[in-house]
Design an enzyme around this catalytic site. Sequence first.
Site, short mmCIF file in Angstrom:
data_model
loop_
_atom_site.label_atom_id
_atom_site.label_comp_id
_atom_site.label_asym_id
_atom_site.label_seq_id
_atom_site.Cartn_x
_atom_site.Cartn_y
_atom_site.Cartn_z
N SER A 12 -5.97 4.30 1.36
CA SER A 12 -5.05 3.47 0.45
C SER A 12 -4.89 1.85 1.03
O SER A 12 -4.29 1.60 2.04
CB SER A 12 -3.78 4.26 0.29
OG SER A 12 -2.88 3.46 -0.41
N HIS A 37 -8.85 3.55 -2.45
CA HIS A 37 -7.77 3.86 -3.26
C HIS A 37 -6.69 2.74 -3.50
O HIS A 37 -6.08 2.09 -2.50
CB HIS A 37 -6.81 5.01 -2.69
CG HIS A 37 -5.76 5.53 -3.38
ND1 HIS A 37 -6.00 6.56 -4.27
CD2 HIS A 37 -4.42 5.42 -3.61
CE1 HIS A 37 -4.81 7.04 -5.09
NE2 HIS A 37 -3.79 6.11 -4.45
N ASP A 39 -3.34 1.44 -5.27
CA ASP A 39 -1.91 1.84 -5.96
C ASP A 39 -1.43 0.72 -6.66
O ASP A 39 -0.99 -0.34 -6.19
CB ASP A 39 -0.88 2.20 -4.69
CG ASP A 39 -1.49 3.37 -3.95
OD1 ASP A 39 -1.42 3.30 -2.98
OD2 ASP A 39 -1.44 4.38 -4.70
N MET A 41 1.49 -0.62 -8.98
CA MET A 41 3.11 -0.38 -9.08
C MET A 41 3.78 -1.31 -9.86
O MET A 41 3.39 -2.56 -9.61
CB MET A 41 3.78 -0.27 -7.90
CG MET A 41 3.04 0.99 -6.95
SD MET A 41 3.99 1.03 -5.36
CE MET A 41 3.17 2.34 -4.61
N HIS A 70 -5.00 4.05 -9.04
CA HIS A 70 -3.76 4.93 -9.35
C HIS A 70 -2.67 4.01 -9.95
O HIS A 70 -1.86 3.12 -9.37
CB HIS A 70 -3.29 5.46 -7.95
CG HIS A 70 -2.08 6.28 -8.12
ND1 HIS A 70 -1.44 6.80 -6.95
CD2 HIS A 70 -1.51 6.75 -9.08
CE1 HIS A 70 -0.24 7.38 -7.44
NE2 HIS A 70 -0.19 7.61 -8.31
N MET A 72 0.76 3.74 -11.40
CA MET A 72 2.30 4.01 -11.49
C MET A 72 2.75 3.12 -12.30
O MET A 72 3.76 2.18 -11.62
CB MET A 72 2.62 4.11 -9.96
CG MET A 72 2.01 5.24 -9.13
SD MET A 72 2.09 4.93 -7.47
CE MET A 72 0.78 4.10 -7.18
N MET A 143 0.69 14.62 -6.19
CA MET A 143 1.49 13.71 -5.31
C MET A 143 2.12 14.63 -4.12
O MET A 143 2.82 15.52 -4.87
CB MET A 143 2.49 13.07 -6.25
CG MET A 143 1.84 11.71 -6.89
SD MET A 143 0.72 10.57 -6.01
CE MET A 143 1.96 10.10 -4.78
N GLY A 148 5.80 5.47 -4.97
CA GLY A 148 6.51 4.30 -4.89
C GLY A 148 6.37 3.57 -3.65
O GLY A 148 6.53 2.42 -3.48
N PHE A 149 6.29 4.32 -2.46
CA PHE A 149 5.97 3.59 -0.96
C PHE A 149 5.00 4.57 -0.08
O PHE A 149 4.80 5.66 -0.18
CB PHE A 149 7.32 3.53 -0.36
CG PHE A 149 8.51 2.85 -1.28
CD1 PHE A 149 9.21 3.63 -2.05
CD2 PHE A 149 8.40 1.53 -1.20
CE1 PHE A 149 10.11 2.84 -2.93
CE2 PHE A 149 9.49 0.79 -2.00
CZ PHE A 149 10.38 1.24 -2.65
N GLY A 150 4.25 3.63 0.83
CA GLY A 150 3.64 4.31 1.75
C GLY A 150 4.32 4.83 2.95
O GLY A 150 5.57 4.40 3.00
N GLY A 151 3.90 5.41 3.89
CA GLY A 151 4.62 5.79 5.04
C GLY A 151 5.96 7.06 5.04
O GLY A 151 6.44 7.29 5.80
N ASP A 180 -2.19 12.86 -2.37
CA ASP A 180 -1.78 11.61 -1.89
C ASP A 180 -0.41 11.36 -1.24
O ASP A 180 0.82 11.59 -2.12
CB ASP A 180 -1.83 10.55 -3.28
CG ASP A 180 -1.47 9.41 -3.09
OD1 ASP A 180 -1.42 8.40 -4.15
OD2 ASP A 180 -1.50 8.92 -1.83
N GLY A 181 -0.19 10.89 -0.31
CA GLY A 181 1.17 10.57 0.36
C GLY A 181 1.49 11.50 1.95
O GLY A 181 1.25 12.64 1.52
N GLY A 182 1.49 10.80 2.79
CA GLY A 182 1.92 11.50 3.95
C GLY A 182 0.63 12.25 4.55
O GLY A 182 0.79 13.22 5.38
N GLY A 202 -3.14 6.03 3.72
CA GLY A 202 -2.64 4.85 3.99
C GLY A 202 -2.15 4.32 5.27
O GLY A 202 -3.23 4.01 6.30
C1 DX5 Z 1 2.47 6.07 -2.85
C2 DX5 Z 1 1.05 5.78 -3.09
C3 DX5 Z 1 0.12 6.35 -1.87
C4 DX5 Z 1 0.42 5.57 -0.49
C5 DX5 Z 1 0.00 6.54 0.50
O1 DX5 Z 1 3.25 5.98 -4.00
O2 DX5 Z 1 0.43 6.55 -4.05
O3 DX5 Z 1 -1.18 5.90 -2.27
O4 DX5 Z 1 0.08 4.42 -0.69
O5 DX5 Z 1 0.29 6.04 1.59
P1 DX5 Z 1 0.87 7.01 2.89
O6 DX5 Z 1 -0.81 7.52 3.35
O7 DX5 Z 1 1.11 5.86 4.11
O8 DX5 Z 1 1.73 8.07 2.77
ZN ZN Z 2 -1.73 6.56 -4.67
#
Ligand code: DX5
Ligand code: ZN
Length: 221
Positions: A12, A37, A39, A41, A70, A72, A143, A148-151, A180-182, A202
């Site tokens: 990502s 990927h 994102d 937003m 993606h 959002m 999801m 909304g956020f990475g990490g 996607d996510g974590g 990501g």
């Molecule tokens: C969150 C995004 C994800 C995010 C993943 O809303 O859709 O794609 O960037 O980041 P990590 O892998 O750090 O959770």
């Molecule tokens: Zn995503």
Amino acid sequence: MSAPSATLIAPSILAADFSRLAEQVRAVEAAGADWLHLDIMDGHFVDNISFGPALVATVRKLSQLPLDVHLMIERPGHYVPRFLEAGANTITVHVEPEAKHDVAETLASIRAARCRAGLALNPSTPFSAVAPHLAGIDLLLVMTVHPGFGGQAFRPETMEKVREANRSRNNGATFDIEVDGGINAETATLCAENGANVLVAGTSVFRSPDYAVAIQQMRGR
Ligand code: DX5
Ligand code: ZN
């Protein structure tokens, strides 16, 4: 149709260092990434603002890898033509009513442009919301965090929807199952065991000391 064989890894770009974007994109491609990927937003559908079609077009120039976009955002159908023009290979929109669009119409407009159509659902959204659309998609995005956020921390309860999607696939549907996510080496194994074949990552790629090792570990090798 049996489950797809190889697990695909899609780093990502949201987690990349934008001041060195070209170098980072080339580095993950050299490290074995299968897709990229992206994102998008808008600060409305999710409580964050990332980037738009211009950055997608920039990444298109930097890499030949498939671009997995993606969305959002609210009213995604209105913006689909701009992401098609930017070079997206898959465009994924959300099923939640907060996205404010006619889901079937948007998916059909993506496919009509010979782009792969994806549909995403949030952790709090039941599988029944996407069930009517499964014949009209190329990818289902489950999801594993609230968008909304990475990490963020991975939510294991979302695996029930991955299993439901995999059961649908065993009944003839042909879509990819993306999470996607974590996602990291540990949660990647759990997701693949439950039927996911595309893993977005990501933090676990761009914050790792060795991108190739991180990607191989998630692929389970
Ligand atoms: C969150 C995004 C994800 C995010 C993943 O809303 O859709 O794609 O960037 O980041 P990590 O892998 O750090 O959770
Ligand atoms: Zn995503």
